[in-house]
Design an enzyme around this catalytic site. Structure first.
Site, PDB file in Angstrom:
ATOM      1  N   GLY A   8       0.841  -1.220  -0.030  1.00  0.00           N
ATOM      2  CA  GLY A   8      -0.087  -0.069  -0.077  1.00  0.00           C
ATOM      3  C   GLY A   8       0.932   1.249   0.217  1.00  0.00           C
ATOM      4  N   GLY A  13       1.969   5.370   3.618  1.00  0.00           N
ATOM      5  CA  GLY A  13       2.744   4.016   3.255  1.00  0.00           C
ATOM      6  C   GLY A  13       4.182   4.590   2.489  1.00  0.00           C
ATOM      7  N   LYS A 170      -7.586   7.643  18.734  1.00  0.00           N
ATOM      8  CA  LYS A 170      -7.560   8.125  17.334  1.00  0.00           C
ATOM      9  C   LYS A 170      -8.828   7.883  16.403  1.00  0.00           C
ATOM     10  CE  LYS A 170      -5.425   8.623  12.987  1.00  0.00           C
ATOM     11  NZ  LYS A 170      -4.637   8.385  11.978  1.00  0.00           N
TER      12      LYS A 170
HETATM   13  O1  PAF Z   1      -8.806  10.410   8.213  1.00  0.00           O
HETATM   14  C1  PAF Z   1      -8.155  11.660   8.361  1.00  0.00           C
HETATM   15  O2  PAF Z   1      -8.542  12.265   7.467  1.00  0.00           O
HETATM   16  C2  PAF Z   1      -7.458  12.092   9.447  1.00  0.00           C
HETATM   17  O3  PAF Z   1      -7.301  11.037  10.454  1.00  0.00           O
HETATM   18  C3  PAF Z   1      -8.443  13.379  10.358  1.00  0.00           C
HETATM   19  C4  PAF Z   1      -7.791  13.445  11.765  1.00  0.00           C
HETATM   20  C5  PAF Z   1      -9.851  13.241  10.342  1.00  0.00           C
HETATM   21  C6  PAF Z   1      -7.749  14.637   9.585  1.00  0.00           C
HETATM   22  O4  PAF Z   1      -8.213  14.774   8.491  1.00  0.00           O
END
Ligand code: PAF
Length: 263
Positions: A8, A13, A170
């Site tokens: 990827g 990556g 996250k």
């Molecule tokens: O997935 C994403 O785009 C990012 O993790 C985030 C934090 C939403 C910022 O664009």
């Protein structure tokens, strides 16, 4: 770590491959012929070329999996016969549960990277928006011997003893921001200016806190505050989920909100 395969070669990556090469690792493009990319740092400060050798079909000791969640099983399955009991997979993906239904050989060590780096790719060009922090951890009680050398070349990289918690930190922010930006087709920061979207952010954040606090008794119930912070910090960014929708790709919803729903 002398040789590593990259599965990827999207923005994250490619950036990981660049750091690994800087640390002296020979990075090969898994399942692919020779791959070249150009990386651009913010404000045109500098750029660099990256060239990854073609797959040599040899047994795999180290594999970075940086595919999109929905593509993981299809991309990884042909590589399974080349993994062995001493193989290490570094999973550098948005979302969670991407390896759940894949029969990895017994003994494979899986490490997870949780990054707040930001970058986007347009064909062979990767534009780095921000190099922030990357936490690495997983099925090892302490950092492996190769880790110290990597930290010298990977900005903001550190070892984490509780990576699952960090993945959930996250995941919950992504669960609030990503689908709403995809629904409203808006930049991350615009979510904060639309009353209906903001109400939905509050609702999703509360659900995330409810689920996460069952998993982690010390969960601080702060998903909304963190999502607001990230939406502000990345106000002008197109979220990865909106980018997928705009490009007609399957989104990572199943591995973000879908993963939370399963818990
Ligand atoms: O997935 C994403 O785009 C990012 O993790 C985030 C934090 C939403 C910022 O664009």
């Amino acid at each position: 770590m002398k040789k590593c395969y990259l599965l990827g070669a999207g923005s994250m990556g490619t950036l990981a491959a660049y750091y690994l090469q800087q640390a002296g690792v020979d990075v090969l493009a898994a399942n692919r012929p020779l791959l070249t990319r150009r990386l651009f740092w913010p404000q045109g400060t500098h750029s660099a070329s990256l060239s990854l050798g073609a797959d040599d079909n040899q047994p795999i000791a180290f594999l970075v999996v940086a595919t999109k969640g929905p593509d993981t099983a299809t991309a990884l399955t042909p590589l399974l016969p080349r993994l062995h009991t001493a193989s290490t997979i570094i999973c550098l993906q948005n979302g969670m549960g991407t390896l759940d239904n894949i029969a990895l050989p017994q003994g494979t060590t899986v490490l997870y990277a949780v990054t707040t780096n930001a970058a986007w790719r347009e064909q062979g060009q990767v534009h780095i928006v921000a190099e922030n922090t990357t936490l690495l951890g997983g099925e090892l009680t302490q950092a492996p011997p190769w880790f110290a050398k990597l930290t010298a070349h990977w900005p903001g990289l550190s070892w984490c003893d509780d990576i699952v918690y960090e993945q959930w930190r996250k995941l919950t922010v992504n669960a609030v921001i990503n689908p709403l930006t995809a629904i409203y087709r808006c930049k991350n920061g615009e979510l904060l200016t639309m009353p209906k979207a903001f109400e939905q952010m509050q609702f999703i954040a509360a659900q995330c806190d409810r689920i996460a606090s069952r998993m982690f008794p010390h969960w601080p119930n702060d998903t909304l505050e963190r999502a607001i912070q990230v939406a502000n910090d990345t106000a002008k960014n197109t979220s990865s989920m909106l980018a997928d929708v705009l490009a007609g790709r399957t989104t990572e919803f199943e591995f973000i909100n879908g993963y939370l729903i399963k818990h």
